[in-house]
Design a protein around this motif. Structure first.
Motif, PDB file in Angstrom:
ATOM      1  N   GLY A  50       8.837   3.659   5.476  1.00  8.75           N
ATOM      2  CA  GLY A  50       8.325   2.302   5.289  1.00  8.75           C
ATOM      3  C   GLY A  50       6.940   2.154   5.897  1.00  8.75           C
ATOM      4  N   ILE A  51       6.444   0.916   5.951  1.00 10.18           N
ATOM      5  CA  ILE A  51       5.187   0.651   6.655  1.00 10.18           C
ATOM      6  C   ILE A  51       5.488  -0.231   7.865  1.00 10.18           C
ATOM      7  CG2 ILE A  51       3.756   0.952   4.603  1.00 10.18           C
ATOM      8  CD1 ILE A  51       3.433  -2.125   4.529  1.00 10.18           C
ATOM      9  N   THR A  52       4.569  -0.246   8.804  1.00  9.26           N
ATOM     10  CA  THR A  52       4.837  -0.887  10.097  1.00  9.26           C
ATOM     11  C   THR A  52       4.548  -2.394  10.069  1.00  9.26           C
ATOM     12  OG1 THR A  52       2.598  -0.545  10.922  1.00  9.26           O
ATOM     13  CG2 THR A  52       4.183   1.252  11.279  1.00  9.26           C
ATOM     14  N   HIS A  53       5.021  -3.047  11.104  1.00  8.95           N
ATOM     15  CA  HIS A  53       4.702  -4.463  11.302  1.00  8.95           C
ATOM     16  C   HIS A  53       3.194  -4.670  11.365  1.00  8.95           C
ATOM     17  CE1 HIS A  53       4.769  -8.517  12.956  1.00  8.95           C
ATOM     18  NE2 HIS A  53       3.889  -8.091  13.839  1.00  8.95           N
ATOM     19  N   TYR A  54       2.511  -3.772  12.079  1.00 11.70           N
ATOM     20  CA  TYR A  54       1.054  -3.877  12.186  1.00 11.70           C
ATOM     21  C   TYR A  54       0.420  -3.826  10.794  1.00 11.70           C
ATOM     22  CZ  TYR A  54      -3.771  -2.685  13.412  1.00 11.70           C
ATOM     23  OH  TYR A  54      -5.143  -2.677  13.516  1.00 11.70           O
ATOM     24  N   ALA A  55       0.912  -2.902   9.950  1.00  8.43           N
ATOM     25  CA  ALA A  55       0.357  -2.758   8.600  1.00  8.43           C
ATOM     26  C   ALA A  55       0.553  -4.036   7.786  1.00  8.43           C
ATOM     27  CB  ALA A  55       1.009  -1.576   7.889  1.00  8.43           C
ATOM     28  N   GLN A  56       1.783  -4.564   7.797  1.00  9.61           N
ATOM     29  CA  GLN A  56       2.038  -5.755   6.982  1.00  9.61           C
ATOM     30  C   GLN A  56       1.233  -6.950   7.495  1.00  9.61           C
ATOM     31  OE1 GLN A  56       3.587  -8.828   7.454  1.00  9.61           O
ATOM     32  NE2 GLN A  56       4.156  -8.525   9.590  1.00  9.61           N
ATOM     33  N   GLU A  57       1.035  -6.980   8.820  1.00 10.03           N
ATOM     34  CA  GLU A  57       0.273  -8.093   9.388  1.00 10.03           C
ATOM     35  C   GLU A  57      -1.195  -8.012   8.965  1.00 10.03           C
ATOM     36  OE1 GLU A  57       0.790 -10.076  13.700  1.00 10.03           O
ATOM     37  OE2 GLU A  57      -0.344  -8.206  13.679  1.00 10.03           O
ATOM     38  N   GLN A  58      -1.739  -6.792   8.967  1.00  8.43           N
ATOM     39  CA  GLN A  58      -3.129  -6.601   8.549  1.00  8.43           C
ATOM     40  C   GLN A  58      -3.298  -6.907   7.052  1.00  8.43           C
ATOM     41  OE1 GLN A  58      -5.903  -5.786  10.549  1.00  8.43           O
ATOM     42  NE2 GLN A  58      -4.373  -6.349  12.079  1.00  8.43           N
ATOM     43  N   LEU A  59      -2.304  -6.544   6.262  1.00  5.09           N
ATOM     44  CA  LEU A  59      -2.390  -6.751   4.815  1.00  5.09           C
ATOM     45  C   LEU A  59      -2.318  -8.224   4.444  1.00  5.09           C
ATOM     46  CD1 LEU A  59       0.004  -3.892   3.708  1.00  5.09           C
ATOM     47  CD2 LEU A  59      -2.404  -4.080   3.043  1.00  5.09           C
ATOM     48  N   GLY A  60      -1.525  -8.989   5.182  1.00  3.34           N
ATOM     49  CA  GLY A  60      -1.230 -10.359   4.760  1.00  3.34           C
ATOM     50  C   GLY A  60      -0.205 -10.334   3.651  1.00  3.34           C
ATOM     51  N   ASP A  61      -0.125 -11.441   2.876  1.00  2.00           N
ATOM     52  CA  ASP A  61       0.904 -11.555   1.838  1.00  2.00           C
ATOM     53  C   ASP A  61       0.876 -10.378   0.875  1.00  2.00           C
ATOM     54  OD1 ASP A  61       1.907 -14.003   2.703  1.00  2.00           O
ATOM     55  OD2 ASP A  61       0.361 -15.117   1.610  1.00  2.00           O
ATOM     56  N   ILE A  62       1.944  -9.578   0.861  1.00  2.00           N
ATOM     57  CA  ILE A  62       2.036  -8.449  -0.068  1.00  2.00           C
ATOM     58  C   ILE A  62       2.539  -8.983  -1.414  1.00  2.00           C
ATOM     59  CG2 ILE A  62       3.221  -6.260  -0.549  1.00  2.00           C
ATOM     60  CD1 ILE A  62       3.370  -5.897   2.541  1.00  2.00           C
ATOM     61  N   VAL A  63       1.845  -8.608  -2.495  1.00  2.00           N
ATOM     62  CA  VAL A  63       2.262  -9.087  -3.819  1.00  2.00           C
ATOM     63  C   VAL A  63       2.759  -7.959  -4.724  1.00  2.00           C
ATOM     64  CG1 VAL A  63       0.815 -11.137  -3.784  1.00  2.00           C
ATOM     65  CG2 VAL A  63      -0.113  -9.017  -4.718  1.00  2.00           C
ATOM     66  N   TYR A  64       2.457  -6.697  -4.389  1.00  2.00           N
ATOM     67  CA  TYR A  64       2.804  -5.620  -5.315  1.00  2.00           C
ATOM     68  C   TYR A  64       2.799  -4.262  -4.621  1.00  2.00           C
ATOM     69  CZ  TYR A  64       2.630  -2.729  -9.546  1.00  2.00           C
ATOM     70  OH  TYR A  64       2.900  -1.825 -10.520  1.00  2.00           O
ATOM     71  N   PHE A  65       3.815  -3.450  -4.943  1.00  2.00           N
ATOM     72  CA  PHE A  65       3.823  -2.045  -4.514  1.00  2.00           C
ATOM     73  C   PHE A  65       3.750  -1.142  -5.731  1.00  2.00           C
ATOM     74  CE2 PHE A  65       5.931  -3.739  -0.686  1.00  2.00           C
ATOM     75  CZ  PHE A  65       5.245  -3.046   0.298  1.00  2.00           C
ATOM     76  N   GLU A  66       2.880  -0.154  -5.688  1.00  2.00           N
ATOM     77  CA  GLU A  66       2.866   0.928  -6.682  1.00  2.00           C
ATOM     78  C   GLU A  66       3.476   2.127  -5.961  1.00  2.00           C
ATOM     79  OE1 GLU A  66       0.878   0.605  -9.835  1.00  2.00           O
ATOM     80  OE2 GLU A  66       2.188   2.297 -10.364  1.00  2.00           O
ATOM     81  N   LEU A  67       4.748   2.445  -6.276  1.00  2.00           N
ATOM     82  CA  LEU A  67       5.473   3.480  -5.528  1.00  2.00           C
ATOM     83  C   LEU A  67       5.837   4.638  -6.451  1.00  2.00           C
ATOM     84  CD1 LEU A  67       7.818   1.184  -3.404  1.00  2.00           C
ATOM     85  CD2 LEU A  67       5.811   2.457  -2.607  1.00  2.00           C
ATOM     86  N   PRO A  68       6.037   5.847  -5.890  1.00  2.00           N
ATOM     87  CA  PRO A  68       6.470   6.971  -6.717  1.00  2.00           C
ATOM     88  C   PRO A  68       7.873   6.707  -7.264  1.00  2.00           C
ATOM     89  CG  PRO A  68       6.583   7.535  -4.388  1.00  2.00           C
ATOM     90  CD  PRO A  68       5.926   6.194  -4.475  1.00  2.00           C
ATOM     91  N   ARG A  69       8.283   7.504  -8.261  1.00  2.00           N
ATOM     92  CA  ARG A  69       9.603   7.336  -8.855  1.00  2.00           C
ATOM     93  C   ARG A  69      10.568   8.337  -8.262  1.00  2.00           C
ATOM     94  NH1 ARG A  69       6.370   6.710 -13.644  1.00  2.00           N
ATOM     95  NH2 ARG A  69       6.283   4.488 -14.159  1.00  2.00           N
ATOM     96  N   VAL A  70      11.847   8.065  -8.456  1.00 10.26           N
ATOM     97  CA  VAL A  70      12.881   9.005  -8.019  1.00 10.26           C
ATOM     98  C   VAL A  70      12.623  10.358  -8.686  1.00 10.26           C
ATOM     99  CG1 VAL A  70      15.350   9.530  -8.125  1.00 10.26           C
ATOM    100  CG2 VAL A  70      14.591   7.199  -7.585  1.00 10.26           C
ATOM    101  N   GLY A  71      12.647  11.408  -7.869  1.00 17.37           N
ATOM    102  CA  GLY A  71      12.398  12.751  -8.392  1.00 17.37           C
ATOM    103  C   GLY A  71      10.976  13.228  -8.148  1.00 17.37           C
ATOM    104  N   ASP A  72      10.044  12.276  -7.893  1.00 15.66           N
ATOM    105  CA  ASP A  72       8.658  12.679  -7.605  1.00 15.66           C
ATOM    106  C   ASP A  72       8.601  13.431  -6.286  1.00 15.66           C
ATOM    107  OD1 ASP A  72       7.901  11.422  -9.880  1.00 15.66           O
ATOM    108  OD2 ASP A  72       6.748   9.815  -8.921  1.00 15.66           O
TER     109      ASP A  72
END
Lengths: 135, 390
Positions: free
Chosen positions: A33-55
């Motif tokens: 995952g990402i840390t509390h510090y990361a989410q705080e710096q980012l502010g409101d997260i609206v979208y994740f582009e993540l790898p797929r199962v098997g990648d």
């Protein structure tokens, strides 16, 4: 409460603000995952582009992107391995990661190809010191 | 922040409220408060938010040649602007490029207030100085009172009644793009201070902007937030103005972009002479290289400034602004495209950091605030119908 108090010491951290926790050493299964510090710096997260199962993931290689209202940031994999699960809640509710970055807002489950890579990551204490130095 | 960054009179209030401060246009400004940008946007669309916009300039222009000077320097007419009214327009160079966009207020027959963008204040003052020296020497006085004053924007459907509670004269009769002078009340230590309140803003929502002495700003801010206005930062302001299709200098406008390309001709009065008029007229006849359009795509991943637009792999334009829109729950933005691709409904390819996705050209604005419905207005025939017995 300072964010430094919030980094759980049951997991390891990257300098790019991801965390990894080994869930089952025998099957080399870990959660990322990402840390509390990361989410705080980012502010409101609206979208994740993540790898797929098997990648496959490489140690400290780019594994995706996170988009907040203000900016796009790269995500890096703490270890090499293969994606076995993507948090199904994040598609509709990426804000889960703002609300609970170390819990419900996890990103991926992976099978690690080399668990010793974790030794090169930061402990909670080292990560605390690292982010204190970023201010 | 860098040492050069200026602070508004509300700096301490922002830091105390837990705002994240960022450098913007030479100022250290709040980008968001702890509730987050999305909540701030919803507050403005649903009720009211308050913004510190003291980083924008307050430039007073007066003298016997003030009207003639502004008519020459601005695309909008000063001569036809009534005292008590305000107007949005552009400041162009000789090539028609936009030095800044601005709102100016006619304070009296020969007295005006002009609000340049924070990062353009010095450029505008230099430019005005040059024009005055060339054509209006001795007839115009420029007084930059940015550091002695403050500017707060209260925006949203509840903003008029909320800000009206702080104005001794009330704000009931204040029309859009009109301003009034009032003494402040219910404003703690700022009560009794003189303020200029204009029914203007930059969010696509109804609202007012309150100009007051710098020392009065913290008490006004406190009174507005106590009354229920959500503190809002630059992040929410950017989403709100993008939804409303309002240009931001440095994104949709700059000195190599013209009001014709930006589709702002309705703010250009070709019936008078002004700097850049000839270039704009030529462009209007011969056509533009680019034209500003709205852009929209499903999902939450936003088109962002500088992303390339193409058609069948050939360059078609570039994104200038974009965001996830919480109001419309889609991703949207603005950008410049070649005129042949500017028709609403045209599908373009967006290069999203190497990933090609489809994005659709739209007209602007993306968001228009709901108007009060006609059904709620008193019906004329009612006057003749019998009054109900108490």
């Amino acid at each position: 409460m300072s964010p430094n108090d919030m980094n759980p010491n049951d997991r390891s951290y990257t300098r790019e603000h991801e965390w990894i926790i080994v869930e089952d050493a025998a099957s080399r299964r870990a959660q990322v995952g990402i840390t509390h510090y990361a989410q705080e710096q980012l502010g409101d997260i609206v979208y994740f582009e993540l790898p797929r199962v098997g990648d496959s993931l490489s140690h400290l290689g780019k594994m995706g992107e996170v988009e907040s209202v203000k900016a796009v940031s790269d995500l890096f994999s703490p270890v090499s391995g293969e994606v076995i699960e993507v948090n199904p809640g994040l598609g509709d509710q990426p804000e889960l990661t703002n609300n609970d970055p170390f819990g419900e807002g996890w990103l991926l489950r992976v099978t690690m190809s080399d668990p010793s890579e974790i030794d090169s990551l930061l402990s909670a204490e080292e990560y605390d010191a690292y982010i204190s130095g970023l201010h | 922040m860098s040492d050069a960054d200026l602070r508004t009179p509300l700096y301490d209030a922002h830091v105390t409220a837990g705002a994240r401060m960022v450098p913007f246009g030479g100022w250290d400004m709040p980008v968001q408060y702890p509730g987050g940008i999305l909540a701030e946007v919803r507050a403005v669309r649903g009720a009211a938010g308050v913004f510190d916009v003291s980083h924008m300039g307050r430039v007073y222009i007066s003298g016997p040649a003030a009207t003639a000077f502004l008519d020459w320097a601005l695309t909008g007419s000063a001569a036809s602007l009534a005292v008590g009214r305000a107007r949005y327009c552009l400041i162009c160079n000789e090539r028609g490029g936009v030095i800044d966009d601005t709102i100016f207020y006619r304070l009296a027959e020969n007295s005006y207030l002009l609000i340049p963008n924070a990062g353009n204040r010095h450029r505008v003052l230099d430019w005005f100085g040059r024009i005055i020296g060339q054509r209006f020497d001795g007839g115009v006085t420029i007084n930059d009172r940015t550091m002695q004053t403050s500017l707060l924007a209260c925006q949203g459907p509840a903003s008029l009644s909320l800000a009206g509670g702080l104005a001794e004269n009330g704000l009931a009769g204040l029309r859009p793009f009109a301003w009034t002078e009032t003494r402040l009340k219910n404003c703690g230590e700022a009560s009794g201070a003189a303020a200029l309140v204009g029914r203007t803003g930059y969010t696509g929502e109804d609202g007012v902007e309150i100009l007051a002495p710098a020392a009065a700003a913290p008490a006004i801010w406190q009174a507005l937030t106590d009354a229920g206005a959500a503190p809002c930062g630059l992040g929410a302001r950017d989403v709100l103005r993008t939804e409303a299709g309002l240009p931001l200098h440095g994104h949709e406008l700059d000195e190599s972009t013209t009001p014709v390309e930006a589709r702002l001709e309705r703010f250009v009065d070709f019936g008078k002479d002004f700097v850049g008029r000839d270039a704009l007229l030529r462009q209007r006849e011969s056509g533009t290289r680019f034209t500003l359009v709205g852009l929209r795509m499903p999902g939450r991943s936003a088109p962002r400034a500088t992303y390339a637009l193409s058609v069948l792999g050939q360059p078609a334009g570039q994104v200038t602004s974009g965001c996830y829109s919480p109001t419309l729950d889609t991703s949207l933005g603005m950008g410049y495209v070649f005129p042949e691709f500017s028709r609403p409904g045209t599908v373009l390819e967006l290069d999203k950091r190497g990933l090609i996705e489809e994005i659709t050209v739209t007209s602007l604005p993306h968001y228009r605030r709901p108007r009060p419905s006609k059904a709620r207005r008193p019906h004329r025939r009612r006057r003749h119908s019998p009054r109900p017995l108490a």
